[in-house]
Design a protein around this motif. Structure first.
Motif, mmCIF file in Angstrom:
data_model
loop_
_atom_site.group_PDB
_atom_site.id
_atom_site.type_symbol
_atom_site.label_atom_id
_atom_site.label_comp_id
_atom_site.label_asym_id
_atom_site.label_seq_id
_atom_site.Cartn_x
_atom_site.Cartn_y
_atom_site.Cartn_z
ATOM 1 N N GLU A 1 72.222 23.793 -2.770
ATOM 2 C CA GLU A 1 73.339 23.478 -3.450
ATOM 3 C C GLU A 1 74.596 24.604 -3.318
ATOM 4 O OE1 GLU A 1 72.316 22.166 -7.204
ATOM 5 O OE2 GLU A 1 71.183 20.233 -6.202
ATOM 6 N N GLU A 2 74.043 25.852 -3.747
ATOM 7 C CA GLU A 2 75.043 27.272 -3.708
ATOM 8 C C GLU A 2 75.560 27.186 -2.087
ATOM 9 O OE1 GLU A 2 73.485 30.552 -5.253
ATOM 10 O OE2 GLU A 2 72.660 29.533 -6.900
ATOM 11 N N LEU A 3 74.838 27.067 -1.202
ATOM 12 C CA LEU A 3 75.307 27.374 0.266
ATOM 13 C C LEU A 3 76.067 26.099 0.600
ATOM 14 C CD1 LEU A 3 75.204 28.548 3.019
ATOM 15 C CD2 LEU A 3 73.225 27.403 3.379
ATOM 16 N N GLN A 4 76.005 24.790 0.072
ATOM 17 C CA GLN A 4 76.965 23.629 0.307
ATOM 18 C C GLN A 4 78.230 23.882 -0.445
ATOM 19 O OE1 GLN A 4 76.071 20.502 1.967
ATOM 20 N NE2 GLN A 4 77.976 20.073 1.796
ATOM 21 N N ALA A 5 78.052 24.455 -1.691
ATOM 22 C CA ALA A 5 79.274 24.766 -2.497
ATOM 23 C C ALA A 5 79.978 25.773 -1.795
ATOM 24 C CB ALA A 5 78.984 25.132 -3.774
ATOM 25 N N ALA A 6 79.315 26.849 -1.174
ATOM 26 C CA ALA A 6 80.283 27.883 -0.478
ATOM 27 C C ALA A 6 81.112 27.295 0.648
ATOM 28 C CB ALA A 6 79.036 29.195 0.155
ATOM 29 N N PHE A 7 80.309 26.376 1.377
ATOM 30 C CA PHE A 7 81.296 25.660 2.458
ATOM 31 C C PHE A 7 82.238 24.589 1.927
ATOM 32 C CE2 PHE A 7 76.969 26.133 5.047
ATOM 33 C CZ PHE A 7 77.516 27.219 5.483
ATOM 34 N N ASP A 8 81.742 24.051 0.733
ATOM 35 C CA ASP A 8 82.924 23.079 0.249
ATOM 36 C C ASP A 8 84.049 23.887 -0.276
ATOM 37 O OD1 ASP A 8 81.486 20.734 0.727
ATOM 38 O OD2 ASP A 8 80.304 20.973 -1.213
ATOM 39 N N ASP A 9 84.005 25.480 -0.699
ATOM 40 C CA ASP A 9 84.985 25.914 -1.328
ATOM 41 C C ASP A 9 86.200 26.665 -0.173
ATOM 42 O OD1 ASP A 9 84.033 25.604 -4.004
ATOM 43 O OD2 ASP A 9 83.072 27.490 -4.126
ATOM 44 N N LEU A 10 85.570 26.645 0.875
ATOM 45 C CA LEU A 10 86.431 27.005 1.933
ATOM 46 C C LEU A 10 87.666 26.141 2.535
ATOM 47 C CD1 LEU A 10 83.646 28.614 4.566
ATOM 48 C CD2 LEU A 10 85.081 29.849 2.747
ATOM 49 N N GLY A 11 88.513 26.531 2.750
ATOM 50 C CA GLY A 11 89.652 25.770 3.427
ATOM 51 C C GLY A 11 89.376 25.351 4.858
ATOM 52 N N GLU A 12 89.976 24.377 5.313
ATOM 53 C CA GLU A 12 89.756 23.850 6.582
ATOM 54 C C GLU A 12 89.597 24.901 7.835
ATOM 55 O OE1 GLU A 12 92.425 20.888 8.248
ATOM 56 O OE2 GLU A 12 91.370 19.382 7.140
ATOM 57 N N ASP A 13 90.559 25.871 7.830
ATOM 58 C CA ASP A 13 90.791 27.001 8.683
ATOM 59 C C ASP A 13 89.527 28.125 8.584
ATOM 60 O OD1 ASP A 13 91.927 27.890 6.143
ATOM 61 O OD2 ASP A 13 93.491 29.083 6.963
ATOM 62 N N GLN A 14 89.222 28.225 7.371
ATOM 63 C CA GLN A 14 88.217 29.068 7.065
ATOM 64 C C GLN A 14 86.747 28.627 7.490
ATOM 65 O OE1 GLN A 14 88.760 29.621 2.808
ATOM 66 N NE2 GLN A 14 89.623 31.667 3.224
ATOM 67 N N LEU A 15 86.536 27.384 7.276
ATOM 68 C CA LEU A 15 85.460 26.574 7.556
ATOM 69 C C LEU A 15 85.319 26.623 9.122
ATOM 70 C CD1 LEU A 15 82.761 25.127 6.783
ATOM 71 C CD2 LEU A 15 84.075 22.991 6.427
ATOM 72 N N ALA A 16 86.447 26.231 9.781
ATOM 73 C CA ALA A 16 86.461 26.338 11.152
ATOM 74 C C ALA A 16 86.006 27.914 11.730
ATOM 75 C CB ALA A 16 87.925 26.081 11.753
ATOM 76 N N GLU A 17 86.396 28.941 11.010
ATOM 77 C CA GLU A 17 86.339 30.208 11.399
ATOM 78 C C GLU A 17 84.765 30.627 11.354
ATOM 79 O OE1 GLU A 17 88.576 34.162 10.526
ATOM 80 O OE2 GLU A 17 87.338 33.468 8.624
ATOM 81 N N VAL A 18 84.057 29.859 10.266
ATOM 82 C CA VAL A 18 82.838 30.373 10.112
ATOM 83 C C VAL A 18 81.841 29.620 10.998
ATOM 84 C CG1 VAL A 18 80.754 29.802 8.791
ATOM 85 C CG2 VAL A 18 82.910 30.481 7.629
ATOM 86 N N LEU A 19 82.315 28.414 11.542
ATOM 87 C CA LEU A 19 81.597 27.511 12.641
ATOM 88 C C LEU A 19 81.738 28.180 14.015
ATOM 89 C CD1 LEU A 19 79.767 25.371 13.313
ATOM 90 C CD2 LEU A 19 81.957 23.989 13.444
ATOM 91 N N ALA A 20 83.021 28.714 14.327
ATOM 92 C CA ALA A 20 83.337 29.547 15.637
ATOM 93 C C ALA A 20 82.546 30.727 15.462
ATOM 94 C CB ALA A 20 84.531 29.762 15.569
ATOM 95 N N PHE A 21 82.343 31.700 14.498
ATOM 96 C CA PHE A 21 81.784 32.804 14.311
ATOM 97 C C PHE A 21 80.141 32.502 14.846
ATOM 98 C CE2 PHE A 21 84.508 35.063 11.343
ATOM 99 C CZ PHE A 21 84.888 36.094 12.263
ATOM 100 N N CYS A 22 79.785 31.529 14.176
ATOM 101 C CA CYS A 22 78.221 31.032 14.696
ATOM 102 C C CYS A 22 78.133 30.717 16.052
ATOM 103 C CB CYS A 22 77.724 29.774 13.697
ATOM 104 S SG CYS A 22 77.651 30.054 11.915
ATOM 105 N N TRP A 23 79.239 29.928 16.690
ATOM 106 C CA TRP A 23 78.964 29.679 17.836
ATOM 107 C C TRP A 23 79.092 31.067 18.954
ATOM 108 C CZ3 TRP A 23 83.047 24.999 17.747
ATOM 109 C CH2 TRP A 23 82.353 23.971 17.124
ATOM 110 N N VAL A 24 79.726 31.737 18.490
ATOM 111 C CA VAL A 24 79.926 33.138 19.279
ATOM 112 C C VAL A 24 78.608 33.958 19.224
ATOM 113 C CG1 VAL A 24 80.956 35.626 19.179
ATOM 114 C CG2 VAL A 24 82.445 33.489 19.069
ATOM 115 N N GLY A 25 77.904 33.843 17.839
ATOM 116 C CA GLY A 25 76.629 34.455 17.625
ATOM 117 C C GLY A 25 75.472 33.824 18.407
#
Length: 139
Positions: A58-82
């Motif tokens: 739930e905490e991990l889900q909430a951390a993602f929910d708290d991000l704006g669209e641009d920030q969530l996209a950034e996290v996903l893009a970082f993961c894809w680079v990783g």
């Protein structure tokens, strides 16, 4: 690179993802000579933790929910680079595709199901010389 998402937020996501991964049910196949009686139960947990804790998920889900669209996209893009799906030179393409996934409402699900989320996020950040070293309790 200056990330859109605060570094302490990215590091908190990594920390929560590590905790979440440490308590994920084990996929161990008992048919290959398992001799530990503790592994005989259906849905046995990995050796890293003995109890599922829905609070961490739930905490991990909430951390993602708290991000704006641009920030969530950034996290996903970082993961894809990783993961090696994209190179650092392809950042704009990775970010644009991630933003499309965010707008399709499938980004959080993809992140929650991503194998080794903490490691790939950390690797993606490291590709841009971003680190959690010295950030809060994560150093």
């Amino acid at each position: 690179m200056d990330p859109l998402t605060p570094l302490d937020t990215l590091c908190r996501i990594i920390l929560r993802a590590r905790e979440y991964e440490a308590q994920t049910p084990s996929d161990y196949d008992e048919g290959e000579g398992a001799d530990n009686v503790d592994d005989e139960e259906e849905g046995a947990l990995s050796v890293l933790d003995d109890d599922m804790n829905d609070g961490i998920e739930e905490e991990l889900q909430a951390a993602f929910d708290d991000l704006g669209e641009d920030q969530l996209a950034e996290v996903l893009a970082f993961c894809w680079v990783g993961q090696g799906t994209y190179d650092t030179g392809d950042w704009d393409e990775a970010y644009d595709e991630a933003l499309t996934e965010v707008r399709a409402k499938s980004a959080i699900e993809s992140l929650m199901e991503m194998p080794m989320l903490a490691s790939v996020l950390e690797s993606g950040m490291a590709a841009f010389e971003l680190t959690c070293e010295g950030v809060g309790d994560l150093s």
